[in-house]
Design a protein around this motif. Structure first.
Motif, short mmCIF file in Angstrom:
data_model
loop_
_atom_site.label_atom_id
_atom_site.label_comp_id
_atom_site.label_asym_id
_atom_site.label_seq_id
_atom_site.Cartn_x
_atom_site.Cartn_y
_atom_site.Cartn_z
N ARG A 167 2.61 2.21 -1.78
CA ARG A 167 1.89 2.69 -0.22
C ARG A 167 0.70 1.99 0.07
NH1 ARG A 167 2.23 7.88 2.15
NH2 ARG A 167 3.96 8.62 0.98
N GLU A 168 -0.11 1.78 -1.14
CA GLU A 168 -1.64 1.18 -0.55
C GLU A 168 -1.39 -0.08 -0.17
OE1 GLU A 168 -4.16 2.77 -0.62
OE2 GLU A 168 -5.58 1.22 -0.38
N THR A 184 -9.04 -7.87 4.29
CA THR A 184 -8.58 -6.61 4.52
C THR A 184 -9.24 -5.60 3.58
OG1 THR A 184 -6.80 -7.15 3.27
CG2 THR A 184 -6.23 -7.23 5.67
N LEU A 238 -6.59 7.61 0.75
CA LEU A 238 -5.14 8.17 0.40
C LEU A 238 -5.03 9.31 1.30
CD1 LEU A 238 -4.16 6.82 -3.10
CD2 LEU A 238 -2.88 6.26 -0.82
N ARG A 265 0.14 -0.18 3.45
CA ARG A 265 -1.07 0.41 4.30
C ARG A 265 -2.08 -0.87 4.75
NH1 ARG A 265 -6.14 2.10 4.19
NH2 ARG A 265 -6.59 1.79 2.00
N VAL A 266 -2.04 -1.58 3.81
CA VAL A 266 -3.02 -2.60 4.07
C VAL A 266 -2.30 -3.82 4.90
CG1 VAL A 266 -4.34 -4.61 2.99
CG2 VAL A 266 -4.48 -2.57 1.84
N VAL A 279 -4.83 4.60 7.76
CA VAL A 279 -5.05 2.91 8.12
C VAL A 279 -6.30 2.78 8.90
CG1 VAL A 279 -4.01 0.99 9.01
CG2 VAL A 279 -2.40 2.72 8.19
#
Lengths: 558, 562
Positions: B444-445, A539, A546, B448-449, A528
């Motif tokens: 997941r991605e 964003t 990853l 995450r954002v 992150v």
């Protein structure tokens, strides 16, 4: 030979060789300091340059002892010692060459003294750190004493020794002999085969090593007590080397030879203290009592010096001060060795040496300016009263706990069944332990958890908190964070018997059918990326960030 | 008056706002006018060039010193009281100055002191005035009210000096200053009539230090706020060329007389009025706020290039008019964007940030331009300014403020019931809150954002630490953990949530898979009971029964209502 005897550890051949080497080395360095002073005087150096000598010799301690400690704990200790000793040999050889060819000047001598000091600064903490690796368990107490004795004696015997040999051999020869001695010492150390320690892959970097030493000192109660006592002791004892010459030369108008006698008395006293008084006292009283006795002697000596100034009194006082010096000095050093676990020993020894030297330097400054401004009688009286204060504080802040400390490594061997094992540099890692505690155990739990938190922090966590659930009072959650997974592995390896006992006591208070639950988390921080400037408020997403660890499964091992 | 809601004047139909706005315009204008008067007085007293230049410092220093504390105060005490006090303070300063002027007892340090004291009043009044606007007006009046607020702030500084220049020869300094003092009193009376709505309960009110710290935390963790502050800096740097170099060009290059110089400044004022009243409503209906700023920047580039070649005073007046229009366009739009993204609870503090950063970069840039014109060459300085404006135009495209139009910062407090056996006290802490999510590998991605934003939200609303961890035993199980310093701070944090922020939380909530909802747990630190002995004397552990936990006899059901 009795195991409380000071000499007991010398029956160990490896230790004997190394100890003798270390005594020789230490003594010759001190002797060479005198020879160098002589040389400087011979070269017609100003009194300012002469006073700079002390600075050149002690500056490396302040500059390099802590880094040396950090190096000592991450590099091969044998290599460090050999390199340090050969370095000293090279410096001495340079100085000797200069002296033989009469090509020296005062600045060159100062430089050589400084470089030699660098060698000593690297050598001292490492030597302290290897002793417990060499000696067997029952030899340890004696070996540690001998180590402390060596450190104290070298500084006392060396100058006397130099005073004797200098007129016989002359400066160039003495320094050359010294250089040869260093080489001999290096050979002796080289023969020692140290045991293999820590896994190489878990070795800390220099910066990590340095940071963990600070963290350890900050969160180890025992260490802080020992360091505090060390500073107090150094402040008191520093009056002896600082003011003996002043009394002898300025006040009593003694000759140089008589001053030599006074210093010899000091050395003889410290030897007598280490060899005769220490084994006797150790068999009969506690460590803290020995330091108290030493302080009492110092109080008497200081009061006497405040009032009486004849040569016999002075010599007696010097003798007694020597006894007190070696008694308290050895006991404090031994206490330190007893509370320092192996993994951080080099660094903690460095702290001890640095604070001790710092105390002596600052003390000398204080007493010296005291004499200039108020005179000898007042200064010595003040020092005596200060020593009384130290005696009282020493009683309150006892070092007797060191005798019961068990700092042998007792690594935790948790089995992790993670689907994917984290890499060593993955982090920060968070570990939580959940305890259920009955209401009546609460206070006891808090008390134990103080110890647990300190153990967790000093062994590697940068944050550690104990929270109680608001939803479910009586449920406690201990949470600690480490900067990498390797730090956590090291942390479990660093646990000592004492640490483990506190953990077990807390574990026993857990009041439920199952044992306390432990959870492991890995920060998502790495993947992150906080949108630093938040450009355009959008964003930020790239797939290349990853987490890599997710798809590689390796068995989790310690 | 146009009744269309994009009209600049729309909000003036609200009588309370109308009164307050008028009062604020008059007050702001008279302060500027008085500045001119004071300069004149100083000149009359035979002040040196240094003392004259010191005037500007005395007037602007309070902004640097007091705007941030004023913002922090604005958000914790009754805003009406702050405004009334600030205005009465200014009245008092003006009265002092007026008395001295009438009796002829003036001295240079005295004038400087009065200017400084007046500046303090202004520094306290400005952020509060910005903060109360959304409390006064109806929802549909808000954009217009905000524009008018921004217009007021920009216009006062432009119209005031012109007014001062006009009235000074007619009335004379003492009378003008006395009038100003009267105006302040009238403004105070108007503000006193306004009855503000009730805000936060006093139980959860922050103290001054907390208020100050939360403002820093908010600015640091709000991406929108940071973009707007950045744009403010860009704009201020470019626009500062006008006030700092216009006199130089007019006097040196165009050899204008004093009266002509006054006219040039009046043109700036007229231009900004035209911009706010005519151009702004027209543009606002057709293009986005960011485009309006870009247009303003384009105008500035043209004006700056033109000024490098100007040698006569009349074309200069035309350019000054355009510069004024650009000033009003960009200044209002940036200010409005700021108002749109600030939630009510932190508005006073964020306004003070905007004002301080704007004033600060203007002052610094003015020095740069001034030094450039003095030591290098006026033409080169203008060229450099034009290049800066071009850069600002390009950067402005990249860091658009258009997001502000869609921002929903109305409070949407989270009101889940805490059913704790024992409620924590308001000052108990630190409080840790954990939320556990189970997330599919595919999500997941996206998770995450979203979590980046969630963490920023947690932080800006009160958490001093916020982390997202993934379980090593159960990959895919994430734990968000944040720590707030006290229980009161957590309650405040819940109340501070805006509609936008709630939405982000809901989106994350939807990514959670599993039979149950994400579990939320609250923890209270036991630090209070941990008394690690300061120096660890004697290695004994230390048990002090007076440190035992407070008897929590009262079993209160804690709720977030406040």
């Amino acid at each position: 030979m009795n195991s409380t005897s000071t000499w007991f550890a010398l029956k160990n051949p490896v230790f004997r060789r190394l100890w003798l080497a270390s005594v020789f080395s230490g003594t010759f360095v001190s002797a060479q300091d005198i020879a160098a002073t002589w040389l400087m005087d011979d070269l017609g150096a100003s009194s300012f340059l002469l006073s700079l000598m002390a600075t050149a010799a002690s500056a490396p301690f302040f500059l390099f002892t802590l880094p040396a400690g950090a190096v000592a704990d991450i590099a091969n200790r044998r290599t460090v010692i050999v390199v340090a000793v050969l370095w000293q040999a090279a410096c001495s050889a340079l100085l000797a060459l200069g002296a033989w060819t009469r090509a020296v000047n005062p600045s060159l001598v100062l430089l050589c003294i400084f470089l030699l000091g660098v060698g000593v600064a690297f050598y001292a903490p490492v030597w302290g750190a290897i002793v417990p690796d060499i000696a067997s368990k029952d030899e340890l107490a004696s070996a540690v004493t001998l180590g402390g004795v060596q450190l104290n004696l070298s500084g006392i015997v060396g100058p006397a020794f130099a005073g004797l040999l200098l007129p016989l051999l002359g400066v160039p020869l003495l320094i050359s002999v010294n250089a040869v001695t260093f080489v001999v010492v290096a050979l002796a150390v080289w023969q020692w085969r140290p045991r293999k320690d820590e896994l190489l892959e878990l070795r800390e970097s220099f910066v990590e090593s340095f940071v963990s030493s600070l963290r350890y000192a900050r969160h180890s109660f025992g260490m802080r007590i020992v360091l505090f006592r060390n500073v107090l002791f150094s402040l008191v004892i520093s009056i002896i080397p600082a003011l003996l010459p002043v009394i002898a030369l300025k006040e009593m108008q003694l000759s140089a030879v008589q001053l030599g006698f006074v210093f010899t008395c000091l050395a003889v006293g410290s030897l007598a203290g280490a060899v005769f008084a220490l084994p006797y006292l150790r068999a009969h009283t506690s460590q803290n009592a020995i330091t108290s006795i030493s302080m009492m002697i110092m109080v008497c000596v200081l009061f006497t010096l405040a009032l009486l100034r004849q040569l016999p009194t002075l010599m007696l006082c010097a003798f007694l001060a020597g006894v007190a010096w070696s008694l308290a000095g050895s006991e404090l050093w031994v206490a330190g060795q007893r509370v320092i676990p192996g993994w951080v020993r080099g660094r903690m020894n460095a702290f001890q040496i640095m604070l001790g030297q710092g105390g002596i330097a600052i003390g000398a400054l204080i007493w010296g300016s005291g004499v200039t401004h108020t005179g000898l009688t007042l200064t010595f009286s003040a020092a005596a009263i200060f020593a009384l204060g130290v005696l009282a504080v020493g009683h309150r802040v006892s070092i007797d706990f060191a005798a019961e400390a068990s700092v042998d490594a007792a690594p935790f061997t948790a089995e992790w069944n993670f689907p994917a094992c984290p890499d060593h540099d993955d982090g920060p890692v968070t570990v939580t332990i959940k305890y259920t505690i009955a209401k009546e155990d609460r206070q006891k739990f808090y008390t134990l958890m103080q110890g647990v938190q300190a153990a967790i922090r000093r062994n590697g966590a940068f944050d550690c908190r104990l929270d109680e659930s608001l939803d479910d009072p009586g449920q406690f959650r201990l949470e600690f964070q480490l900067s990498t997974w390797a730090d956590h592995l090291r942390q479990t390896n660093r646990m000592t018997v004492d640490d483990r006992n506190v953990f077990n006591d807390a574990w026993d208070l857990h009041n439920a059918d199952s044992s306390p639950t432990v959870h492991y988390y890995l920060s998502s921080q790495k993947c992150v990326f906080p949108n630093n400037f938040g450009f355009s408020g959008r964003t930020f997403s790239t797939t290349s960030t990853l987490p890599k660890r997710k798809y590689t499964v390796r068995p989790a091992t310690l | 008056m146009d009744k269309n809601s994009t009209s600049t004047w729309f909000a003036l139909r609200n009588p309370v706002f109308f009164r307050l706005w008028l009062a604020s315009v008059i007050s702001g204008t008279f302060v500027s006018a008085q500045d001119v008067t004071a300069t004149w007085l100083m000149h009359d007293l035979g002040a040196s060039a240094f003392a004259l230049s010191f005037m500007a410092t005395a007037a602007s220093a309070p902004f640097f010193l007091f705007t941030l504390p004023a913002g922090a105060i604005a958000d914790i005490v009754n805003r009406k009281v702050v405004i009334v006090c600030a205005v009465l303070w200014q009245a008092l300063c003006s009265v002092f100055l007026a008395i001295a002027a009438w009796t002829g007892l003036l001295a240079i340090p005295f004038v400087l002191g009065c200017i400084f004291a007046l500046g303090i009043g202004l520094a306290f009044g400005a952020p509060v005035w910005g903060a109360i606007v959304p409390d006064i007006v109806e929802k549909e009046e808000l954009p217009s009210a905000i524009t008018l607020g921004g217009v007021q702030l920009n216009l006062s500084g432009i119209v005031g000096p012109a007014l001062g220049g006009l009235l000074l020869p007619l009335l004379g300094a003492p009378l003008l200053i006395s009038l100003n003092a009267l105006t302040f009193v009238a403004v105070a009376l108007v503000v006193l009539q306004w009855r503000p709505r009730q805000t936060f309960s006093s139980r959860l009110r922050e103290n001054f230090t907390e208020s100050f710290i939360s403002s820093l935390r908010y600015a640091r963790n709000s991406q929108r706020m940071k973009v707007i502050l950045f744009r403010n800096v860009l704009f201020s740097v470019v626009i500062s060329v006008i006030p700092s170099l216009l006199p130089v060009v007019a006097l040196r290059e165009c050899h204008a007389s004093a009266a002509q110089l006054g006219l040039v400044f009046t043109c700036v004022g007229i231009g900004s009025l035209i911009g706010a009243v005519v151009a702004l409503p027209f543009l606002r209906q057709r293009i986005s706020p960011n485009a309006i700023i870009s247009i303003a920047m384009l105008i500035m580039i043209v004006v700056l290039v033109a000024m490098a070649f100007v040698h006569h005073v009349y074309p200069l007046m035309v350019y000054a008019t355009f510069a004024g229009a650009a000033w009003a366009l960009a200044g209002s739009e940036i200010w409005i964007a700021g108002q749109r993204v600030m939630p009510g609870w932190v508005r006073g503090r964020m306004n003070s940030f905007q004002i301080m950063i704007g004033q600060g970069s203007m002052a610094l840039a003015a020095i740069v331009w001034g030094v450039g014109a003095n030591n290098l060459n006026v033409d080169i300085t203008f060229a450099a300014a034009a290049v800066t404006a071009l850069a600002a135009l390009i950067l402005g495209n990249r860091f658009s403020i258009n997001f502000a139009a869609e921002a929903l910062v109305e409070a949407a407090p989270i009101s889940h019931e805490h059913a704790f056996p024992v409620a924590p006290d308001d000052d108990d802490g630190p409080v840790t809150v954990t939320i556990e999510y189970s997330i599919l590998n595919d999500d997941r991605e996206q998770f995450r954002v979203l979590m980046q934003e969630v963490q920023a939200i947690c932080r800006r609303n009160g958490a001093f630490q916020c982390r997202l961890d993934e379980s090593l035993e159960q990959p895919g199980s994430f734990r968000l953990e944040y720590i707030v310093s006290t229980w009161a701070e957590h309650l405040r944090q819940n109340m501070r949530m805006t509609i936008d922020e709630t939405e982000v939380f809901e989106k994350v909530w939807e990514l959670h898979v599993g039979d149950t909802e994400p579990s939320i747990r609250h923890f209270l630190s036991t630090q209070r009971f941990m008394h690690l002995e300061g120096f660890g004397f004697s290695g004994r552990t230390f048990v002090n029964t007076s440190r035992m936990p407070k008897p929590k006899a009262r079993m209160v059901a804690a709720t977030t209502d406040a």
